[in-house]
Design an enzyme around this catalytic site. Sequence first.
Site, PDB file in Angstrom:
ATOM      1  CD  GLU A 194     -12.579  -1.568   3.488  1.00  0.00           C
ATOM      2  OE1 GLU A 194     -11.757  -0.627   3.414  1.00  0.00           O
ATOM      3  OE2 GLU A 194     -12.174  -2.484   4.328  1.00  0.00           O
TER       4      GLU A 194
ATOM      5  CD  GLU B 137     -11.469  -6.010   0.079  1.00  0.00           C
ATOM      6  OE1 GLU B 137     -10.573  -5.387   0.880  1.00  0.00           O
ATOM      7  OE2 GLU B 137     -12.323  -4.997   0.192  1.00  0.00           O
TER       8      GLU B 137
END
Length: 589
Positions: free
Chosen positions: A158, A234
């Site tokens: 991320e 995710e």
Amino acid sequence: MTSFEIAGDDFVLDGEPFRILSGAIHYFRVHPDDWADRIRKARLMGLNTVETYVPWNAHEPRRGEWTTEGGLDLDRFLRTVQEEGMHAIMRPGPYICAEWDNGGLPAWLFTDPEVGIRRSEPRFLSAVTAYLERVLAIVRPLQVTAGGPVLLVQVENEYGAYGDDREYLRHLTEVTLQAGIDVPLTTVDQPEPHMLENGSLPGLLKTASFGSRSRERLATLREHQPTGPLMCSEFWDGWFDHWGAHHHTTPVEQSAADLDDLLAAGASVNIYMFHGGTNFGFTNGANDKGVYQPIVTSYDYDAPLDEAGEPTEKFWAFREVIAKHAPVPEEEPVLAAAAPSLTVPFDASVPLFAVADRLGRWDHRDDLPSFDTLGHYSGFGLYRTEIDTTEPAVLEFGEVRDRAYVFVGSTRVGVLARDHHDSAITLSPARGTLTVLVEDQGRVDYGPRIGEAKGLIAPVRLNGEALSRWSALPLDLTALTAVREALDASAVADGAPERLAGPVFARAVFELAEPGTLFLDTTGWGKGVAWLNGFNLGRYWTRGPQETLHVPAPVTRSGRNELIVLELEAAAEAEAVFVPEPRLGHTEF
Ligand code: GLA
């Protein structure tokens, strides 16, 4: 030789389109003797792949000290995945977030004030390069292209939510390629336009992280990547908990419907988490957006397999959804029997201060050192200096990271909690030794506060005057040999305690007919840490939400078992209670 690549909008395994159905299991949150069981259950839910992060700070607790012992044996984990007929996804970071202490970055990195974290700063790059080379040397021979299970390797984590330094991402990519990684490389970002743009590079497959509104999120991902397989790296099917807040759950039907949407869109998925496990020891992270919020010990995550590895309602619902899109084995996991109920009296106790000198070496300095200055990167430490005031006085701390128990002589005079922004207490006239017991409750794992020093942060002032001539003792709680000896002596000299007044170590010994999962009920206690047969089960706290600690079956033994607790506050009944089921606390509704 097996081939695995990206072609058009597909992953292609040996010439055939392949959809990745993955579930996250962090090997470092599960006892190694439970790995095979959890991985098998992932296959029985219909998954074909297991994903894991790699926690740099656990593998390299001090610069240059690299370990893959026991629960950190990544090679063994990946081979276990392969033996089960599953593939694997690797996410070595270096930053992993993951509600893990410091987001996986070693605290020792930050002792150099010049180091530039998560960007192309030479000191950081050189440490990261050495780290990645070590991890990727384990992964390289285990790639699918070399006959192993590994299909994908992720670069950073991320990153678009943190920075936009493409040079840094380029460097990580080059190191990865030079280490002989030839499977596709990915990045993951939340599906926000600027994050998807800043978090990746051409040549890396962009994937997204989300837990709802699957179609909309995949559409955003598609806008930022016109071709290539769609993947949610995710798929959040639950969430994590903070001490003093509620236990998070995600409705089963909603989560299953979102997974169904994702699979109906043809996307690949990594379910985060398939099995969350436990933040054993002092490994939990924390959040801080103006209020410090440490993560609890349980990483149950409301996942398809619960913290103890049992299928939940979500397991069966997800299995049904997956069966609509892919073959699912007929075999079903065998359910465990309820854990035993036991109440065991403590047979001995010893005050922390009576044994502290044997748990480390005092360091004497004029100025107040942080834990990090002392090379102490987690857990507890003691500070001491002499004070003498004849009138009521104010004792003020620069900062407390994260919780300080203050004593004058042997009398406790106050507690300061970082989560309440406490910075001062009043003392009545006081002369003698000031002792401060400090707990590092877990380093922040997300955002700019990563890497902050722990312990007491100077100055500490008494009525405005900075105190000096400090002695500091980092407490080593890895081997409890000295504690055991002191407990043995106290059992003979003092017998069993009637109650616990912290900070105190206490011991309970009990017999089990056979090894098995246990749930330690901590509701009768204040705050502390518990070890079973020397294995650090993690922290407990009366604040909740969790009310039990998970004891993995492989830690227990048939015959004699020994529980040791470090209770910081108090317990009215000097006994340990084990209950048949976990209790993770109240939920939002
Ligand atoms: C992000 C991170 C993960 C984890 C989840 C929340 O997606 O990438 O490491 O922190 O949030 O559980």
